[in-house]
Design an enzyme around this catalytic site. Structure first.
Site, mmCIF file in Angstrom:
data_model
loop_
_atom_site.group_PDB
_atom_site.id
_atom_site.type_symbol
_atom_site.label_atom_id
_atom_site.label_comp_id
_atom_site.label_asym_id
_atom_site.label_seq_id
_atom_site.Cartn_x
_atom_site.Cartn_y
_atom_site.Cartn_z
ATOM 1 N N ASN A 9 0.881 -1.181 0.000
ATOM 2 C CA ASN A 9 0.000 0.000 0.000
ATOM 3 C C ASN A 9 0.914 1.225 0.000
ATOM 4 O OD1 ASN A 9 -1.799 2.033 0.548
ATOM 5 N ND2 ASN A 9 -2.325 1.324 2.612
ATOM 6 N N TRP A 10 1.068 1.803 -1.178
ATOM 7 C CA TRP A 10 2.022 2.903 -1.315
ATOM 8 C C TRP A 10 1.486 4.211 -0.743
ATOM 9 C CZ3 TRP A 10 4.106 2.074 -7.052
ATOM 10 C CH2 TRP A 10 4.745 0.838 -7.107
ATOM 11 N N LYS A 11 0.203 4.228 -0.373
ATOM 12 C CA LYS A 11 -0.416 5.436 0.205
ATOM 13 C C LYS A 11 -0.137 6.650 -0.683
ATOM 14 C CE LYS A 11 -0.235 3.246 4.675
ATOM 15 N NZ LYS A 11 -0.147 3.371 6.133
ATOM 16 N N HIS A 94 -9.622 1.324 4.718
ATOM 17 C CA HIS A 94 -8.354 1.508 5.440
ATOM 18 C C HIS A 94 -8.577 2.449 6.621
ATOM 19 C CE1 HIS A 94 -4.253 2.646 6.364
ATOM 20 N NE2 HIS A 94 -3.900 1.517 5.790
ATOM 21 N N GLU A 96 -6.923 4.808 7.705
ATOM 22 C CA GLU A 96 -6.697 6.232 7.419
ATOM 23 C C GLU A 96 -7.927 6.840 6.754
ATOM 24 O OE1 GLU A 96 -2.942 5.603 5.467
ATOM 25 O OE2 GLU A 96 -2.116 5.012 7.413
ATOM 26 N N GLU A 166 -5.645 -4.825 10.604
ATOM 27 C CA GLU A 166 -4.614 -3.814 10.841
ATOM 28 C C GLU A 166 -4.908 -3.060 12.136
ATOM 29 O OE1 GLU A 166 -2.588 -2.611 6.908
ATOM 30 O OE2 GLU A 166 -4.381 -1.397 7.099
ATOM 31 N N GLY A 172 2.358 2.336 10.717
ATOM 32 C CA GLY A 172 3.330 3.416 10.538
ATOM 33 C C GLY A 172 4.032 3.836 11.819
ATOM 34 N N SER A 212 3.251 -2.085 10.389
ATOM 35 C CA SER A 212 4.696 -2.189 10.621
ATOM 36 C C SER A 212 5.258 -3.586 10.358
ATOM 37 C CB SER A 212 5.050 -1.699 12.037
ATOM 38 O OG SER A 212 4.642 -0.348 12.210
ATOM 39 N N GLY A 233 2.722 -1.021 4.314
ATOM 40 C CA GLY A 233 2.847 0.399 3.986
ATOM 41 C C GLY A 233 4.302 0.768 3.788
ATOM 42 N N GLY A 234 4.923 1.304 4.844
ATOM 43 C CA GLY A 234 6.294 1.805 4.773
ATOM 44 C C GLY A 234 7.279 0.883 4.069
HETATM 45 P P1 PGA Z 1 2.671 0.262 7.683
HETATM 46 O O1 PGA Z 1 1.220 0.485 7.004
HETATM 47 O O2 PGA Z 1 3.218 -1.014 7.108
HETATM 48 O O3 PGA Z 1 3.479 1.481 7.251
HETATM 49 O O4 PGA Z 1 2.474 0.194 9.141
HETATM 50 C C1 PGA Z 1 0.351 -0.585 6.811
HETATM 51 C C2 PGA Z 1 -0.947 -0.074 6.203
HETATM 52 O O5 PGA Z 1 -1.400 1.005 6.591
HETATM 53 O O6 PGA Z 1 -1.553 -0.735 5.352
#
Ligand code: PGA
Length: 248
Positions: A9-11, A94, A96, A166, A172, A212, A233-234
């Site tokens: 997930n490149w956000k 998600h 977010e 999640e 993050g 994470s 994500g990251g």
């Molecule tokens: P993260 O994000 O790996 O940076 O914690 C995961 C996500 O939000 O899908």
């Protein structure tokens, strides 16, 4: 047998050129992987990334979608548009989106139905905040998210979805749920699916962990019986880190 699925997930990261180069890096780094491998760039990068991964093992995903088919909805993107851009998977609900953009169980449910109707495969995100976990409400929150997302969805349709558990406090932040904590939540989700549908359906639906996940903790998390992949994500923004997870 559930095939492991790892999605990046490149956000809101990467310009078009950067996304194309990252996509090529992911294709090269993950060649020969057994896990199903997905990258989810931002909307403007979908078509260029589709072209960059064409003919490879990597599949295209989007980060959100709107449920209406067309019309006067400035700023929104429909399922048909995503499908026409080569999108296979779409992340829905998600945290977010829930935190910053008014996503609710009802909007998640509408998006899941629309995505299924257009032949897209939803990655449905669920998970508790730190306050909710500390108040002992993890199970209740996960149940609320799953029940809301799958309202009115048949077993046959549910089989075309993936769930991403999640925990919001792990996203993050560098804090990962321990494999035991994650497994416990995944087992709760599989139990819910078993009650909502039946045991074979619950056994077949893949449940990813997200929050994470890194090359250093992926193997332990993925070794848990109910953890079938990761939503990353990251660590999905660097081909070598992503590779470390995909190969785990
Ligand atoms: P993260 O994000 O790996 O940076 O914690 C995961 C996500 O939000 O899908």
């Amino acid at each position: 047998m559930r095939r492991t699925i790892v999605a990046g997930n490149w956000k809101m990261n990467k310009t078009v050129d950067e996304a194309v180069s990252l996509a090529k890096g992911v294709v090269a780094a993950t060649a020969g992987a057994e896990a199903e491998t997905v990258v989810c760039p931002a909307y403007p990068c979908l078509v260029p990334v589709r072209d960059a991964i064409a003919g490879s093992h990597v599949l295209l995903g989007a980060q959100d979608v709107y449920w209406e088919a067309r019309g006067a909805y400035t700023g929104k993107v429909s399922c048909e548009m995503l499908a026409s851009a080569g999108v296979v998977y779409v992340i829905i609900g998600h945290s977010e989106q829930r935190q910053y953009f008014h996503e609710t169980n009802e909007t998640v449910n509408r998006k899941v139905k629309a995505a299924l109707g257009a032949g897209l495969k939803p990655i449905v995100c669920v998970g508790e905040t730190l306050d909710e976990r500390e108040a002992g409400r993890t199970e209740a929150v996960v149940e609320d998210h799953v029940t809301g997302a799958y309202a009115g969805i048949s077993a046959e349709e549910a089989l075309r979805t993936v769930i991403a558990y999640e925990p919001v406090w792990a996203i993050g932040t560098g804090k990962t749920a321990t494999p035991e904590m994650a497994q416990e939540a995944h087992a709760v989700i599989r139990g819910l699916l078993g009650r909502a549908y039946d045991a074979p359906t619950a056994d077949a639906i893949r449940i990813q962990y997200g929050g994470s996940m890194k090359p250093g903790n992926a193997r332990e998390l993925l070794a848990q019986p109910d953890i079938d992949g990761g939503l990353i994500g990251g660590a999905s923004l660097k081909p070598d880190d992503f590779k470390g997870i995909v190969l785990a």
